[in-house]
Design a protein around this motif. Structure first.
Motif, PDB file in Angstrom:
ATOM      1  N   LEU A   1      -7.312   6.412  -0.142  1.00  0.00           N
ATOM      2  CA  LEU A   1      -6.777   7.688  -0.608  1.00  0.00           C
ATOM      3  C   LEU A   1      -7.281   8.872   0.205  1.00  0.00           C
ATOM      4  CD1 LEU A   1      -7.200   7.265  -4.495  1.00  0.00           C
ATOM      5  CD2 LEU A   1      -5.260   6.606  -3.065  1.00  0.00           C
ATOM      6  N   ASP A   2      -7.979   8.609   1.299  1.00  0.00           N
ATOM      7  CA  ASP A   2      -8.697   9.681   1.987  1.00  0.00           C
ATOM      8  C   ASP A   2      -7.826  10.492   2.947  1.00  0.00           C
ATOM      9  OD1 ASP A   2     -11.186  10.828   1.734  1.00  0.00           O
ATOM     10  OD2 ASP A   2     -11.968   9.956   3.577  1.00  0.00           O
ATOM     11  N   GLY A   3      -6.537  10.298   2.918  1.00  0.00           N
ATOM     12  CA  GLY A   3      -5.646  11.135   3.713  1.00  0.00           C
ATOM     13  C   GLY A   3      -5.284  10.596   5.081  1.00  0.00           C
TER      14      GLY A   3
ATOM     15  N   LEU B   1      -8.133  -4.448  -2.836  1.00  0.00           N
ATOM     16  CA  LEU B   1      -8.730  -3.340  -2.094  1.00  0.00           C
ATOM     17  C   LEU B   1      -8.339  -1.990  -2.666  1.00  0.00           C
ATOM     18  CD1 LEU B   1      -8.532  -4.342   1.692  1.00  0.00           C
ATOM     19  CD2 LEU B   1     -10.578  -3.845   0.364  1.00  0.00           C
ATOM     20  N   ILE B   2      -7.146  -1.891  -3.208  1.00  0.00           N
ATOM     21  CA  ILE B   2      -6.688  -0.604  -3.726  1.00  0.00           C
ATOM     22  C   ILE B   2      -7.255  -0.332  -5.117  1.00  0.00           C
ATOM     23  CG2 ILE B   2      -4.561  -1.199  -4.982  1.00  0.00           C
ATOM     24  CD1 ILE B   2      -3.175   0.977  -3.246  1.00  0.00           C
ATOM     25  N   ALA B   3      -7.903  -1.331  -5.715  1.00  0.00           N
ATOM     26  CA  ALA B   3      -8.515  -1.170  -7.029  1.00  0.00           C
ATOM     27  C   ALA B   3     -10.011  -0.907  -6.943  1.00  0.00           C
ATOM     28  CB  ALA B   3      -8.268  -2.416  -7.884  1.00  0.00           C
ATOM     29  N   ALA B   4     -10.708  -1.537  -5.996  1.00  0.00           N
ATOM     30  CA  ALA B   4     -12.151  -1.366  -5.872  1.00  0.00           C
ATOM     31  C   ALA B   4     -12.455   0.101  -5.567  1.00  0.00           C
ATOM     32  CB  ALA B   4     -12.684  -2.265  -4.764  1.00  0.00           C
TER      33      ALA B   4
ATOM     34  N   VAL C   1       0.831  -1.197   0.000  1.00  0.00           N
ATOM     35  CA  VAL C   1       0.000   0.000   0.000  1.00  0.00           C
ATOM     36  C   VAL C   1       0.870   1.253   0.000  1.00  0.00           C
ATOM     37  CG1 VAL C   1      -1.637   1.347   1.369  1.00  0.00           C
ATOM     38  CG2 VAL C   1      -2.013  -1.098   1.033  1.00  0.00           C
ATOM     39  N   ASN C   2       1.877   1.284   0.859  1.00  0.00           N
ATOM     40  CA  ASN C   2       2.731   2.469   0.934  1.00  0.00           C
ATOM     41  C   ASN C   2       3.502   2.705  -0.358  1.00  0.00           C
ATOM     42  OD1 ASN C   2       1.970   3.339   3.471  1.00  0.00           O
ATOM     43  ND2 ASN C   2       3.654   2.336   4.526  1.00  0.00           N
ATOM     44  N   THR C   3       3.971   1.635  -0.987  1.00  0.00           N
ATOM     45  CA  THR C   3       4.699   1.783  -2.252  1.00  0.00           C
ATOM     46  C   THR C   3       3.811   2.375  -3.328  1.00  0.00           C
ATOM     47  OG1 THR C   3       6.213  -0.041  -1.770  1.00  0.00           O
ATOM     48  CG2 THR C   3       5.915   0.545  -4.085  1.00  0.00           C
TER      49      THR C   3
END
Length: 283
Positions: A114-116, A103-106, A16-18
């Motif tokens: 991406l909400d900060g 999860l990062i695609a849905a 996720v971080n990458t």
């Protein structure tokens, strides 16, 4: 806190971080209370037949709190911290076939990532949810910390971005934000500073090798979602069919930004052109 080197939790956080940092987003730090809440919820879902739910029922095995906010409080988080938090859940493959990329695609889950948020807790279920698929387990991600507003006024940031890899080509969500579509692609998000507004006036998604143009549609969440994907400062699109695995795509987008949420004052035109590749073998 830190996750054990080589663990699923460490791999999830690193992925996720990458991917986020590649696109100009801030990295997550692991937090003990969020991790405890996430682990407890994955355990609860596993113990109760492998159901996928954001709600728990008192009296059921592994109960730690009705809502994710109650679970964070039970794990030692303050009321204020719990109030500013969120949660994502999914069934994922671990071991040989890792698919936490989904999860990062849905699109709805992508918006949450991406909400900060600045902190995260990763919780993986204690055992497989069925004997037929021994790698399939339940994942919970708990989000918290101070939200960051790191896009410049009238600036534009997008996800995926140039060079993104490992994005699952199918944007599966439950409940489905686009029930009229049989399948759809991953979220394509554009955002500006949170005090501003953004519009996408045109977007083209092209399969690089064939030149095939994929029709797109803006995501509107169904009744039942508490997360508003499309806000004044953010717009998310998907292709109207799933993307191919292990395939390169080019995105061309253009639009305007305003320095205010109500689009007062002058607008500034923007354009984006970037390439990314979907995951070769997501499952």
């Amino acid at each position: 806190m830190t996750y054990a080197p080589g663990s699923f939790e460490a791999a999830q956080l690193a992925f996720v971080n990458t991917e986020l940092s590649r696109c100009g987003y801030g990295s997550f730090q692991a937090a003990s209370d969020l991790t405890s809440a996430a682990v407890g919820h994955s355990n609860y879902m596993t113990l109760n037949g492998g159901l996928i739910t954001h709600q728990q029922a008192a009296g059921n095995p592994g109960f730690t709190g009705l809502t994710h906010r109650e679970r964070i409080r039970a794990a030692g988080g303050s009321a204020a911290r719990a109030a500013e938090s969120s949660e994502g859940i999914d069934a994922v493959f671990v071991g040989i076939r890792q698919s936490y990329n989904a999860l990062i695609a849905a699109p709805m889950h992508q918006a949450d990532l991406l909400d900060g948020w600045s902190e995260i807790g990763v919780g993986i279920g204690p055992r497989p949810i069925n004997s037929q698929t021994p790698e399939l387990r339940l994942l919970t991600l708990a989000y918290g910390g101070s939200k960051r507003n790191s896009v410049a006024v009238n600036g534009v940031r997008n996800f995926p971005c140039e060079g993104s890899i490992g994005i699952v080509g199918n944007g599966i969500e439950t409940p489905n934000p686009l029930p009229e579509l049989r399948t759809f692609g991953p979220g394509l998000t554009f955002e500006t500073n949170r005090v501003g507004s953004i519009e996408v006036e045109g977007i083209t998604v092209v399969e690089t090798a064939t030149g095939t143009i994929r029709p797109t549609v803006r995501v509107i969440g169904p009744v039942g979602y508490t997360l508003s994907v499309n806000q004044a400062w953010r717009a998310t699109y998907v292709t109207t069919e799933a993307m191919r695995n292990g395939t390169a795509y080019r995105v061309e987008a253009r639009g305007r930004t305003w320095a205010t949420n109500n689009k007062t004052g002058p607008s500034i035109p923007w354009t984006r052109s970037y390439n990314f590749t979907t995951l070769g073998n997501p499952f």
